[in-house]
Design a protein around this motif. Structure first.
Motif, PDB file in Angstrom:
ATOM      1  N   SER A  58      10.900  10.260  11.594  1.00 14.60           N
ATOM      2  CA  SER A  58       9.902   9.226  11.364  1.00 14.60           C
ATOM      3  C   SER A  58       8.670   9.870  10.737  1.00 14.60           C
ATOM      4  CB  SER A  58       9.493   8.587  12.695  1.00 14.60           C
ATOM      5  OG  SER A  58      10.600   7.924  13.266  1.00 14.60           O
ATOM      6  N   LEU A  59       7.793   9.047  10.153  1.00 10.71           N
ATOM      7  CA  LEU A  59       6.546   9.582   9.589  1.00 10.71           C
ATOM      8  C   LEU A  59       5.458   9.551  10.663  1.00 10.71           C
ATOM      9  CD1 LEU A  59       4.777  10.585   7.271  1.00 10.71           C
ATOM     10  CD2 LEU A  59       4.351   8.202   6.668  1.00 10.71           C
ATOM     11  N   LEU A  60       4.931  10.739  10.979  1.00  7.09           N
ATOM     12  CA  LEU A  60       3.873  10.831  11.985  1.00  7.09           C
ATOM     13  C   LEU A  60       2.512  10.895  11.301  1.00  7.09           C
ATOM     14  CD1 LEU A  60       5.518  13.439  14.404  1.00  7.09           C
ATOM     15  CD2 LEU A  60       5.666  10.923  14.437  1.00  7.09           C
ATOM     16  N   ALA A  61       1.493  10.435  12.013  1.00  4.21           N
ATOM     17  CA  ALA A  61       0.147  10.384  11.440  1.00  4.21           C
ATOM     18  C   ALA A  61      -0.339  11.767  11.013  1.00  4.21           C
ATOM     19  CB  ALA A  61      -0.814   9.784  12.463  1.00  4.21           C
ATOM     20  N   ALA A  62       0.073  12.799  11.721  1.00  4.85           N
ATOM     21  CA  ALA A  62      -0.398  14.157  11.429  1.00  4.85           C
ATOM     22  C   ALA A  62      -0.101  14.561   9.988  1.00  4.85           C
ATOM     23  CB  ALA A  62       0.252  15.146  12.396  1.00  4.85           C
ATOM     24  N   GLY A  63       0.987  14.024   9.409  1.00  2.58           N
ATOM     25  CA  GLY A  63       1.378  14.420   8.057  1.00  2.58           C
ATOM     26  C   GLY A  63       0.793  13.546   6.964  1.00  2.58           C
ATOM     27  N   VAL A  64       0.025  12.521   7.345  1.00  2.00           N
ATOM     28  CA  VAL A  64      -0.539  11.616   6.331  1.00  2.00           C
ATOM     29  C   VAL A  64      -1.857  12.184   5.813  1.00  2.00           C
ATOM     30  CG1 VAL A  64      -1.425   9.275   5.901  1.00  2.00           C
ATOM     31  CG2 VAL A  64       0.550   9.618   7.410  1.00  2.00           C
ATOM     32  N   MET A  65      -1.981  12.280   4.488  1.00  5.27           N
ATOM     33  CA  MET A  65      -3.200  12.836   3.882  1.00  5.27           C
ATOM     34  C   MET A  65      -4.115  11.749   3.329  1.00  5.27           C
ATOM     35  SD  MET A  65      -1.180  15.599   1.593  1.00  5.27           S
ATOM     36  CE  MET A  65      -2.605  16.132   0.678  1.00  5.27           C
ATOM     37  N   ARG A  66      -3.527  10.632   2.934  1.00  3.00           N
ATOM     38  CA  ARG A  66      -4.330   9.596   2.286  1.00  3.00           C
ATOM     39  C   ARG A  66      -3.682   8.235   2.523  1.00  3.00           C
ATOM     40  NH1 ARG A  66      -4.472  12.107  -2.443  1.00  3.00           N
ATOM     41  NH2 ARG A  66      -3.179  10.631  -3.586  1.00  3.00           N
ATOM     42  N   VAL A  67      -4.527   7.205   2.640  1.00  2.87           N
ATOM     43  CA  VAL A  67      -4.021   5.844   2.844  1.00  2.87           C
ATOM     44  C   VAL A  67      -4.512   4.992   1.689  1.00  2.87           C
ATOM     45  CG1 VAL A  67      -4.045   3.844   4.397  1.00  2.87           C
ATOM     46  CG2 VAL A  67      -4.120   6.163   5.347  1.00  2.87           C
TER      47      VAL A  67
ATOM     48  N   ASP B 116      13.709   3.995  11.635  1.00  2.00           N
ATOM     49  CA  ASP B 116      14.606   2.827  11.562  1.00  2.00           C
ATOM     50  C   ASP B 116      14.077   1.769  10.601  1.00  2.00           C
ATOM     51  OD1 ASP B 116      16.173   4.026  13.422  1.00  2.00           O
ATOM     52  OD2 ASP B 116      15.484   2.808  15.112  1.00  2.00           O
ATOM     53  N   GLN B 117      12.798   1.875  10.284  1.00  2.00           N
ATOM     54  CA  GLN B 117      12.159   0.880   9.405  1.00  2.00           C
ATOM     55  C   GLN B 117      11.841   1.530   8.057  1.00  2.00           C
ATOM     56  OE1 GLN B 117      12.172  -2.020  10.485  1.00  2.00           O
ATOM     57  NE2 GLN B 117      12.138  -1.830  12.711  1.00  2.00           N
ATOM     58  N   MET B 118      12.584   2.575   7.713  1.00  2.00           N
ATOM     59  CA  MET B 118      12.248   3.328   6.498  1.00  2.00           C
ATOM     60  C   MET B 118      13.522   3.654   5.742  1.00  2.00           C
ATOM     61  SD  MET B 118       9.869   6.708   6.262  1.00  2.00           S
ATOM     62  CE  MET B 118      10.525   7.394   7.770  1.00  2.00           C
ATOM     63  N   VAL B 119      13.429   3.621   4.426  1.00  2.00           N
ATOM     64  CA  VAL B 119      14.572   4.026   3.631  1.00  2.00           C
ATOM     65  C   VAL B 119      14.115   5.086   2.623  1.00  2.00           C
ATOM     66  CG1 VAL B 119      14.281   2.049   2.054  1.00  2.00           C
ATOM     67  CG2 VAL B 119      16.445   3.243   2.136  1.00  2.00           C
ATOM     68  N   LEU B 120      14.828   6.193   2.600  1.00  2.00           N
ATOM     69  CA  LEU B 120      14.471   7.290   1.681  1.00  2.00           C
ATOM     70  C   LEU B 120      14.953   6.932   0.293  1.00  2.00           C
ATOM     71  CD1 LEU B 120      15.451  10.381   3.851  1.00  2.00           C
ATOM     72  CD2 LEU B 120      13.198   9.343   3.570  1.00  2.00           C
ATOM     73  N   LEU B 121      14.172   7.275  -0.717  1.00  2.00           N
ATOM     74  CA  LEU B 121      14.557   6.900  -2.081  1.00  2.00           C
ATOM     75  C   LEU B 121      15.043   8.103  -2.878  1.00  2.00           C
ATOM     76  CD1 LEU B 121      11.665   4.421  -2.760  1.00  2.00           C
ATOM     77  CD2 LEU B 121      13.978   3.905  -2.057  1.00  2.00           C
TER      78      LEU B 121
ATOM     79  N   GLY C  36       0.832  -1.186   0.000  1.00  2.00           N
ATOM     80  CA  GLY C  36       0.000   0.000   0.000  1.00  2.00           C
ATOM     81  C   GLY C  36       0.869   1.240   0.000  1.00  2.00           C
ATOM     82  N   ALA C  37       0.207   2.391   0.216  1.00  2.00           N
ATOM     83  CA  ALA C  37       0.965   3.638   0.198  1.00  2.00           C
ATOM     84  C   ALA C  37       0.368   4.626   1.190  1.00  2.00           C
ATOM     85  CB  ALA C  37       0.955   4.236  -1.207  1.00  2.00           C
ATOM     86  N   LEU C  38       1.224   5.491   1.690  1.00  2.00           N
ATOM     87  CA  LEU C  38       0.790   6.597   2.537  1.00  2.00           C
ATOM     88  C   LEU C  38       1.167   7.873   1.795  1.00  2.00           C
ATOM     89  CD1 LEU C  38       2.218   5.127   5.862  1.00  2.00           C
ATOM     90  CD2 LEU C  38      -0.214   5.346   5.269  1.00  2.00           C
ATOM     91  N   VAL C  39       0.168   8.697   1.506  1.00  2.00           N
ATOM     92  CA  VAL C  39       0.440   9.961   0.809  1.00  2.00           C
ATOM     93  C   VAL C  39       0.565  11.047   1.871  1.00  2.00           C
ATOM     94  CG1 VAL C  39      -0.421  11.596  -0.905  1.00  2.00           C
ATOM     95  CG2 VAL C  39      -0.859   9.138  -1.181  1.00  2.00           C
ATOM     96  N   VAL C  40       1.661  11.784   1.816  1.00  2.16           N
ATOM     97  CA  VAL C  40       1.951  12.724   2.901  1.00  2.16           C
ATOM     98  C   VAL C  40       1.981  14.176   2.416  1.00  2.16           C
ATOM     99  CG1 VAL C  40       3.264  10.944   4.106  1.00  2.16           C
ATOM    100  CG2 VAL C  40       4.483  12.589   2.682  1.00  2.16           C
ATOM    101  N   ASP C  41       1.804  15.106   3.354  1.00  4.94           N
ATOM    102  CA  ASP C  41       1.812  16.528   2.980  1.00  4.94           C
ATOM    103  C   ASP C  41       3.254  17.052   2.911  1.00  4.94           C
ATOM    104  OD1 ASP C  41       2.641  17.076   5.592  1.00  4.94           O
ATOM    105  OD2 ASP C  41       0.609  17.573   6.284  1.00  4.94           O
ATOM    106  N   ALA C  42       3.388  18.295   2.461  1.00  7.95           N
ATOM    107  CA  ALA C  42       4.721  18.857   2.217  1.00  7.95           C
ATOM    108  C   ALA C  42       5.548  18.940   3.504  1.00  7.95           C
ATOM    109  CB  ALA C  42       4.587  20.237   1.581  1.00  7.95           C
ATOM    110  N   GLY C  43       4.889  19.238   4.615  1.00  7.14           N
ATOM    111  CA  GLY C  43       5.610  19.351   5.887  1.00  7.14           C
ATOM    112  C   GLY C  43       6.215  18.008   6.273  1.00  7.14           C
ATOM    113  N   ALA C  44       5.420  16.953   6.119  1.00  9.21           N
ATOM    114  CA  ALA C  44       5.921  15.611   6.457  1.00  9.21           C
ATOM    115  C   ALA C  44       7.047  15.226   5.516  1.00  9.21           C
ATOM    116  CB  ALA C  44       4.789  14.595   6.368  1.00  9.21           C
ATOM    117  N   ALA C  45       6.911  15.590   4.230  1.00 13.29           N
ATOM    118  CA  ALA C  45       7.964  15.262   3.253  1.00 13.29           C
ATOM    119  C   ALA C  45       9.281  15.910   3.665  1.00 13.29           C
ATOM    120  CB  ALA C  45       7.547  15.722   1.853  1.00 13.29           C
ATOM    121  N   ARG C  46       9.201  17.166   4.119  1.00 11.50           N
ATOM    122  CA  ARG C  46      10.427  17.863   4.559  1.00 11.50           C
ATOM    123  C   ARG C  46      11.020  17.178   5.790  1.00 11.50           C
ATOM    124  NH1 ARG C  46       7.637  22.449   3.040  1.00 11.50           N
ATOM    125  NH2 ARG C  46       6.820  22.770   5.151  1.00 11.50           N
ATOM    126  N   ALA C  47      10.141  16.790   6.718  1.00 10.91           N
ATOM    127  CA  ALA C  47      10.622  16.136   7.945  1.00 10.91           C
ATOM    128  C   ALA C  47      11.298  14.802   7.620  1.00 10.91           C
ATOM    129  CB  ALA C  47       9.455  15.926   8.912  1.00 10.91           C
TER     130      ALA C  47
END
Ligand code: GLU
Length: 376
Positions: free
Chosen positions: A303-312, A371-376, A286-297
């Motif tokens: 880590s990816l916090l729920a506050a920055g997730v826009m769509r699942v 720790d469970q994420m790799v940036l591409l 699946g995928a988590l679509v995130v807002d610009a603030g989360a992308a910058r973080a």
């Protein structure tokens, strides 16, 4: 020592472990198996072994060989059932051939047939790693193909380029050499007389992809180059060099290494084992679509916090691999979800302080932990 030039592919110190992928068209011609050519390649593999390199072969050709024996149309690729039947017939012949020719040099062949799932399930991936390592230590030459006869559409690699890159990762190889029917990647449609063969690529960027799509439109190299670039992306992220070179000549490894004819994709960074495995995954739940603030973080290593997730998107469970994407569709990261899709949907856009009340149980610190994420 790392690989910085094509010459290093034949250097035991720079490249102690090499994966060589052989395409179907090199192995099987109109007249059947190209035995003489293959004997030449096997002699090169024996020479590599003699100078202290370990070699893993990823060999295509099962479908083409089997189709010829069964008299199937369209090279056995008319339907999935044809391809799978052809592969079952062809694979026996193919592995027998490799075993025979390697044996003539005193080398022992070992057959492994893998599916995408074998390398994308963490436990099976580690198991494949252990088997490959043991085989190489015991002096065998692994000859690998996709398990075409049983792999359903869903669990198919579909091409041996990406399989070779994943195998290289599992085997902790130094480099992958994709032998194909082109000299390498050109800066534009190779049919254009002004096209230039690119000797070295640092990073498979959008610009590099655009060069390959130029060759697609000409019908030359076509989908072939696309899957090779995907393989290069997997390899570079895992800290493995990948070269594309022509196998149409005799002694193709020497031609590539000594004359430097081919394209070398330099390793870009070396993610630690688990992260490299995660980054190279081809199938995500699946995928988590995130807002610009989360992308910058994320770019800063958070880590990816729920506050920055826009769509699942998708139906994933806790621990499944998901893509993290920006709103414009760019994939930012791959990671393992800390929550299932339904929980993510309930938490998205909400601050951490509210999570316990929403869920009714103690929340985790993030939707995808760094720790469970790799940036591409
Ligand atoms: N596994 C296929 C075969 O042995 C080849 C896949 C590919 O063309 O890359 O025929």
């Amino acid at each position: 020592m790392t690989i910085a030039r094509l010459a290093h592919l034949a250097d035991a110190a720079a490249c102690p472990r090499l994966v060589v992928k052989v395409g179907s068209s090199l192995l099987v011609g109109a007249e059947g198996v190209r035995r003489g050519w293959l004997q030449g390649l096997v002699a090169e593999i024996a020479a590599a072994r003699a100078r202290g390199q370990q070699v893993i072969v990823v060999s295509s050709g099962a479908i083409a060989l089997g189709a010829a024996r069964l008299g199937l149309e369209r090279g056995g690729r008319g339907s999935l059932a044809d391809a799978q039947a052809a592969a079952a017939v062809g694979q026996i012949a193919l592995s027998g051939l490799w075993a025979e020719l390697l044996c003539a040099h005193g080398l022992t062949a070992a057959q492994l047939l893998l599916t995408l799932e074998d390398l994308e399930d963490r436990r099976r991936y580690l198991n494949a790693t252990a088997t490959l390592t043991r085989l190489l230590d015991a002096g065998a030459v692994p000859v690998i193909n996709e398990n075409d006869s049983v792999a359903t559409q869903e669990i198919r690699f579909g091409d041996n380029d990406r399989l070779a890159a994943r195998v290289a990762q599992a085997a902790q190889a130094s480099a992958v050499l994709l032998l194909s029917d082109v000299d390498g990647l050109y800066d534009r449609n190779p049919a254009d007389p002004a096209a230039v063969l690119l000797g070295e690529i640092k990073g498979v960027t959008a610009e590099v992809h655009a060069m390959a799509s130029g060759s697609t439109s000409s019908g030359m190299g076509s989908g072939g180059m696309t899957s090779k670039l995907q393989a290069a992306e997997i390899a570079e992220r895992a800290g493995i060099a990948l070269a594309i070179a022509s196998g149409l000549h005799d002694a193709p490894i020497a031609r590539t290494a000594e004359q430097g004819i081919g394209t070398l994709f330099l390793p870009r960074r070396k993610d630690a084992g688990r992260k490299a495995w995660l980054g190279g995954r081809l199938r995500l739940k699946g995928a988590l679509v995130v807002d610009a603030g989360a992308a910058r973080a994320l770019a800063k290593g958070s880590s990816l916090l729920a506050a920055g997730v826009m769509r699942v998107e998708g139906d994933f469970g806790r621990g499944d691999a998901v893509a993290v994407r920006s709103d414009d569709g760019a994939t930012l990261a791959h990671g393992l979800a800390e929550y299932d899709a339904l929980e993510c949907a309930r938490l998205m856009g909400r601050q951490s302080a509210d999570h316990a009340a929403i869920l009714g149980y103690a929340p985790r610190s993030a939707v995808v932990h760094r720790d469970q994420m790799v940036l591409l």
